[in-house]
Write a protein that holds these residues in place. Structure first.
Motif, PDB file in Angstrom:
ATOM      1  N   ILE A 177      13.115  -6.949  -3.598  1.00 41.54           N
ATOM      2  CA  ILE A 177      14.108  -7.931  -4.047  1.00 41.54           C
ATOM      3  C   ILE A 177      15.428  -7.237  -4.373  1.00 41.54           C
ATOM      4  O   ILE A 177      16.510  -7.697  -3.978  1.00 41.54           O
ATOM      5  CB  ILE A 177      13.584  -8.711  -5.263  1.00 41.54           C
ATOM      6  N   ALA A 178      15.350  -6.126  -5.091  1.00 43.32           N
ATOM      7  CA  ALA A 178      16.569  -5.406  -5.474  1.00 43.32           C
ATOM      8  C   ALA A 178      17.362  -4.949  -4.258  1.00 43.32           C
ATOM      9  O   ALA A 178      18.598  -5.013  -4.241  1.00 43.32           O
ATOM     10  CB  ALA A 178      16.206  -4.214  -6.357  1.00 43.32           C
ATOM     11  N   LEU A 179      16.654  -4.493  -3.227  1.00 39.99           N
ATOM     12  CA  LEU A 179      17.328  -3.979  -2.034  1.00 39.99           C
ATOM     13  C   LEU A 179      17.805  -5.088  -1.102  1.00 39.99           C
ATOM     14  O   LEU A 179      18.865  -4.975  -0.488  1.00 39.99           O
ATOM     15  CB  LEU A 179      16.373  -3.049  -1.272  1.00 39.99           C
ATOM     16  N   GLY A 180      17.030  -6.169  -1.003  1.00 40.16           N
ATOM     17  CA  GLY A 180      17.298  -7.160   0.035  1.00 40.16           C
ATOM     18  C   GLY A 180      18.094  -8.371  -0.368  1.00 40.16           C
ATOM     19  O   GLY A 180      18.839  -8.942   0.450  1.00 40.16           O
ATOM     20  N   LEU A 181      17.977  -8.806  -1.634  1.00 43.15           N
ATOM     21  CA  LEU A 181      18.625 -10.053  -2.027  1.00 43.15           C
ATOM     22  C   LEU A 181      20.145 -10.051  -1.880  1.00 43.15           C
ATOM     23  O   LEU A 181      20.732 -11.087  -1.539  1.00 43.15           O
ATOM     24  CB  LEU A 181      18.225 -10.404  -3.471  1.00 43.15           C
ATOM     25  N   PRO A 182      20.843  -8.929  -2.104  1.00 41.07           N
ATOM     26  CA  PRO A 182      22.303  -8.948  -1.913  1.00 41.07           C
ATOM     27  C   PRO A 182      22.742  -9.360  -0.509  1.00 41.07           C
ATOM     28  O   PRO A 182      23.883  -9.813  -0.326  1.00 41.07           O
ATOM     29  CB  PRO A 182      22.711  -7.505  -2.218  1.00 41.07           C
ATOM     30  N   LEU A 183      21.879  -9.193   0.484  1.00 45.77           N
ATOM     31  CA  LEU A 183      22.237  -9.644   1.836  1.00 45.77           C
ATOM     32  C   LEU A 183      22.561 -11.127   1.852  1.00 45.77           C
ATOM     33  O   LEU A 183      23.476 -11.569   2.564  1.00 45.77           O
ATOM     34  CB  LEU A 183      21.088  -9.348   2.811  1.00 45.77           C
ATOM     35  N   SER A 184      21.823 -11.920   1.059  1.00 45.23           N
ATOM     36  CA  SER A 184      22.074 -13.366   1.042  1.00 45.23           C
ATOM     37  C   SER A 184      23.437 -13.676   0.439  1.00 45.23           C
ATOM     38  O   SER A 184      24.116 -14.624   0.867  1.00 45.23           O
ATOM     39  CB  SER A 184      20.970 -14.087   0.268  1.00 45.23           C
ATOM     40  N   PHE A 185      23.870 -12.888  -0.553  1.00 44.82           N
ATOM     41  CA  PHE A 185      25.181 -13.123  -1.154  1.00 44.82           C
ATOM     42  C   PHE A 185      26.298 -12.839  -0.148  1.00 44.82           C
ATOM     43  O   PHE A 185      27.298 -13.567  -0.085  1.00 44.82           O
ATOM     44  CB  PHE A 185      25.368 -12.236  -2.387  1.00 44.82           C
ATOM     45  N   ILE A 186      26.114 -11.782   0.632  1.00 48.35           N
ATOM     46  CA  ILE A 186      27.119 -11.432   1.637  1.00 48.35           C
ATOM     47  C   ILE A 186      27.232 -12.536   2.682  1.00 48.35           C
ATOM     48  O   ILE A 186      28.342 -12.962   3.047  1.00 48.35           O
ATOM     49  CB  ILE A 186      26.761 -10.087   2.295  1.00 48.35           C
ATOM     50  N   VAL A 187      26.083 -13.027   3.152  1.00 48.86           N
ATOM     51  CA  VAL A 187      26.098 -14.074   4.181  1.00 48.86           C
ATOM     52  C   VAL A 187      26.726 -15.349   3.631  1.00 48.86           C
ATOM     53  O   VAL A 187      27.533 -15.999   4.308  1.00 48.86           O
ATOM     54  CB  VAL A 187      24.679 -14.349   4.704  1.00 48.86           C
ATOM     55  N   LEU A 188      26.384 -15.727   2.388  1.00 49.53           N
ATOM     56  CA  LEU A 188      26.955 -16.946   1.812  1.00 49.53           C
ATOM     57  C   LEU A 188      28.465 -16.811   1.641  1.00 49.53           C
ATOM     58  O   LEU A 188      29.210 -17.775   1.886  1.00 49.53           O
ATOM     59  CB  LEU A 188      26.290 -17.248   0.467  1.00 49.53           C
ATOM     60  N   ALA A 189      28.937 -15.648   1.246  1.00 49.63           N
ATOM     61  CA  ALA A 189      30.381 -15.445   1.123  1.00 49.63           C
ATOM     62  C   ALA A 189      31.075 -15.613   2.473  1.00 49.63           C
ATOM     63  O   ALA A 189      32.153 -16.218   2.568  1.00 49.63           O
ATOM     64  CB  ALA A 189      30.660 -14.057   0.544  1.00 49.63           C
ATOM     65  N   ILE A 190      30.457 -15.109   3.530  1.00 50.53           N
ATOM     66  CA  ILE A 190      31.026 -15.249   4.870  1.00 50.53           C
ATOM     67  C   ILE A 190      31.062 -16.726   5.268  1.00 50.53           C
ATOM     68  O   ILE A 190      32.055 -17.204   5.854  1.00 50.53           O
ATOM     69  CB  ILE A 190      30.211 -14.426   5.884  1.00 50.53           C
ATOM     70  N   ILE A 191      29.996 -17.482   4.958  1.00 51.01           N
ATOM     71  CA  ILE A 191      29.963 -18.910   5.280  1.00 51.01           C
ATOM     72  C   ILE A 191      31.097 -19.643   4.568  1.00 51.01           C
ATOM     73  O   ILE A 191      31.794 -20.476   5.173  1.00 51.01           O
ATOM     74  CB  ILE A 191      28.597 -19.513   4.878  1.00 51.01           C
ATOM     75  N   ILE A 192      31.288 -19.336   3.293  1.00 48.65           N
ATOM     76  CA  ILE A 192      32.333 -20.006   2.514  1.00 48.65           C
ATOM     77  C   ILE A 192      33.702 -19.743   3.114  1.00 48.65           C
ATOM     78  O   ILE A 192      34.529 -20.656   3.269  1.00 48.65           O
ATOM     79  CB  ILE A 192      32.270 -19.552   1.045  1.00 48.65           C
ATOM     80  N   VAL A 193      33.953 -18.506   3.483  1.00 50.03           N
ATOM     81  CA  VAL A 193      35.257 -18.150   4.066  1.00 50.03           C
ATOM     82  C   VAL A 193      35.426 -18.765   5.451  1.00 50.03           C
ATOM     83  O   VAL A 193      36.497 -19.267   5.800  1.00 50.03           O
ATOM     84  CB  VAL A 193      35.410 -16.616   4.134  1.00 50.03           C
ATOM     85  N   ALA A 194      34.352 -18.768   6.241  1.00 48.24           N
ATOM     86  CA  ALA A 194      34.435 -19.277   7.617  1.00 48.24           C
ATOM     87  C   ALA A 194      34.644 -20.783   7.671  1.00 48.24           C
ATOM     88  O   ALA A 194      35.253 -21.302   8.616  1.00 48.24           O
ATOM     89  CB  ALA A 194      33.172 -18.891   8.389  1.00 48.24           C
ATOM     90  N   ARG A 233       0.820  -1.212   0.000  1.00 53.94           N
ATOM     91  CA  ARG A 233       0.000   0.000   0.000  1.00 53.94           C
ATOM     92  C   ARG A 233       0.851   1.258   0.000  1.00 53.94           C
ATOM     93  O   ARG A 233       0.369   2.342  -0.346  1.00 53.94           O
ATOM     94  CB  ARG A 233      -0.938  -0.010   1.213  1.00 53.94           C
ATOM     95  N   ARG A 234       2.112   1.150   0.392  1.00 53.26           N
ATOM     96  CA  ARG A 234       3.007   2.302   0.443  1.00 53.26           C
ATOM     97  C   ARG A 234       4.006   2.337  -0.710  1.00 53.26           C
ATOM     98  O   ARG A 234       4.995   3.055  -0.660  1.00 53.26           O
ATOM     99  CB  ARG A 234       3.725   2.334   1.801  1.00 53.26           C
ATOM    100  N   GLY A 235       3.749   1.536  -1.721  1.00 53.58           N
ATOM    101  CA  GLY A 235       4.537   1.617  -2.942  1.00 53.58           C
ATOM    102  C   GLY A 235       5.821   0.815  -2.949  1.00 53.58           C
ATOM    103  O   GLY A 235       6.598   0.916  -3.912  1.00 53.58           O
ATOM    104  N   LEU A 236       6.085   0.041  -1.900  1.00 57.06           N
ATOM    105  CA  LEU A 236       7.281  -0.819  -1.887  1.00 57.06           C
ATOM    106  C   LEU A 236       6.919  -2.133  -2.561  1.00 57.06           C
ATOM    107  O   LEU A 236       6.441  -3.068  -1.938  1.00 57.06           O
ATOM    108  CB  LEU A 236       7.768  -1.042  -0.455  1.00 57.06           C
ATOM    109  N   THR A 237       7.150  -2.207  -3.855  1.00 64.95           N
ATOM    110  CA  THR A 237       6.776  -3.371  -4.643  1.00 64.95           C
ATOM    111  C   THR A 237       7.747  -4.525  -4.407  1.00 64.95           C
ATOM    112  O   THR A 237       8.844  -4.351  -3.855  1.00 64.95           O
ATOM    113  CB  THR A 237       6.782  -3.020  -6.130  1.00 64.95           C
ATOM    114  N   ALA A 238       7.330  -5.697  -4.872  1.00 69.64           N
ATOM    115  CA  ALA A 238       8.211  -6.869  -4.799  1.00 69.64           C
ATOM    116  C   ALA A 238       9.531  -6.598  -5.513  1.00 69.64           C
ATOM    117  O   ALA A 238      10.603  -6.981  -5.039  1.00 69.64           O
ATOM    118  CB  ALA A 238       7.504  -8.076  -5.410  1.00 69.64           C
ATOM    119  N   GLN A 239       9.442  -5.914  -6.643  1.00 67.44           N
ATOM    120  CA  GLN A 239      10.636  -5.595  -7.428  1.00 67.44           C
ATOM    121  C   GLN A 239      11.661  -4.820  -6.596  1.00 67.44           C
ATOM    122  O   GLN A 239      12.850  -5.143  -6.572  1.00 67.44           O
ATOM    123  CB  GLN A 239      10.198  -4.754  -8.634  1.00 67.44           C
ATOM    124  N   ARG A 240      11.207  -3.787  -5.937  1.00 69.41           N
ATOM    125  CA  ARG A 240      12.113  -2.946  -5.152  1.00 69.41           C
ATOM    126  C   ARG A 240      12.657  -3.709  -3.950  1.00 69.41           C
ATOM    127  O   ARG A 240      13.845  -3.589  -3.600  1.00 69.41           O
ATOM    128  CB  ARG A 240      11.385  -1.688  -4.686  1.00 69.41           C
TER     129      ARG A 240
END
Length: 404
Positions: A285-302, A276-283
């Motif tokens: 996903i664009a803002l939040g999905l990179p968090l998963s890449f950062i966490v996975l990179a940390i897991i691989i290194v750890a 209702r406030r204009g935060l679409t699925a598209q936006r």
């Protein structure tokens, strides 16, 4: 469109959710049973990945005809027919005496439960408003997380007491009860107006749609990868890399799935408000999905230092991608929703199959090349991470005409 009353919405949701609970339990149970099946059938990483992926192969194989049948016959008739196959798959798994028998039964299970999410989402496209569809999608996934929670410690506790074979007899009975609830409570499909020329072309309008094409790579790698990790590779990582005992690994999977349950519950609460406030699925996903890449990179290194908590954080960060599924459905008209949702689900579950088996192949391949066990896991996941990042790059750069 025929919107349901609030009371009917709740009853229909519960009936569908009961079936989806067992669909998710069957999907994830391989991770908990992996030590038992590995010992009894002498499985290697490649076999284990193929066995887990067999479910997703069967699941994916049905998606295109499933979408057409859903649009034509409606959710109720279609899901009841498919769940009969799931009952047969559970019984076949319970009597399997070889890896090939397990694999065939696993594929049958995947076919049988392949309508458990697509059927309700197709119905919701016609029966609910757009904000209610986002909520219902998240809470269906929350129900799936309940099933995955049930596949961890409860299964780990039951197997030594009753054996894994009787467990599948019980699942067959439970799915039969879910069928009875759907037959009793879910409304029949109300025939819509005759299909337009575009709709009669089947999947052509879906595959050609710019928005659908934009979402395909992240559906394959990020959504498929999330399910591949959650339903299989988090368990072997905890055992073979982090040094967990089987019971500790089952506890770790329990923690991961409880965290996912809470995350999807929260998404169900906030997505209508965000929409209702204009935060679409598209936006989002664009803002939040990179968090998963950062966490996975940390897991691989750890490496061995990364355990259940790290994988729980990765899975939670990846849930942004779950918003892509209802978003794809809402881009298309209601009379095409079954095909659009099933086509996208096909993309996701082909991704799960390829990634589950592919990670197993990469682990064995890197080990054959001389890497140690931990390094082989790390290298395999690094390849997966690179593919995920590239798919996200395509998502950002691609254009569509959805207006989202």
């Amino acid at each position: 469109m025929t919107l349901l009353s609030r009371r009917t919405q709740i009853v229909v949701f519960i009936a569908f959710a009961f079936a989806y609970f067992f669909s998710a339990l069957l999907r994830a149970i391989t991770a908990t049973l992996a030590p038992t099946l590995t010992q009894e059938f002498a499985l290697n990483a490649r076999d284990l990945g193929l066995l887990a992926g067999g479910y997703f192969f069967g699941f994916a194989a049905t998606q295109l005809p499933l979408g057409t049948w859903l649009d034509r016959h409606g959710p109720k008739s279609v899901i009841l027919g498919f769940l009969l196959i799931a009952v047969a798959g559970c019984l076949a798994f319970s009597i399997a005496t070889s890896f090939s028998g397990l694999l065939a039964a696993r594929v049958l299970c995947g076919v049988g439960v392949s309508a458990c999410l697509m059927a309700p989402l197709t119905g919701y496209r016609r029966w609910l408003t757009p904000p209610e569809q986002l909520r219902a999608n998240s809470w269906m996934l929350m129900t799936g997380s309940f099933g995955m929670v049930a596949s961890t410690l409860p299964v780990q506790w039951l197997v030594p007491r009753i054996g894994w074979r009787p467990l599948f007899w019980g699942l067959a009975v439970a799915i039969g009860l879910a069928m009875a609830a759907i037959a009793w409570k879910v409304p029949r499909w109300q025939a819509s107006a005759p299909e337009s020329g575009a709709a009669r072309k089947g999947y052509a309008e879906v595959w050609k749609h710019p928005y659908f094409r934009r979402m395909v790579p992240i559906g394959f790698f990020s959504y498929g990868g999330l399910l591949a990790i959650q339903t299989l590779w988090a368990g072997p990582w905890m055992v073979r890399v982090a040094g967990y005992a089987p019971l500790e690994a089952a506890t770790g999977l329990f923690i991961i799935n409880v965290c996912m349950l809470g995350t999807f519950w929260a998404w169900g609460l906030v997505t209508p408000w965000l929409a209702r406030r204009g935060l679409t699925a598209q936006r989002l996903i664009a803002l939040g999905l990179p968090l998963s890449f950062i966490v996975l990179a940390i897991i691989i290194v750890a490496g061995p230092a990364a355990g259940a908590g790290s994988w729980a954080l990765y899975c939670m960060a990846s849930t942004f991608i779950s918003l892509s599924q209802p978003a794809v459905g809402m881009v298309f008209p209601p009379q095409s929703a079954g095909r659009a949702l099933s086509a996208y689900n096909l993309v996701i579950f082909v991704g799960v199959f390829v990634i589950q088996w592919g990670i197993g192949l990469l682990i064995d391949g890197f080990a054959a090349a001389g890497l140690g066990r931990t390094a082989s896991f790390q290298a395999a996941l690094a390849v997966f991470l690179a593919c995920s990042v590239m798919s996200y790059g395509y998502f950002l750069l691609a254009k569509d005409n959805s207006g989202q």
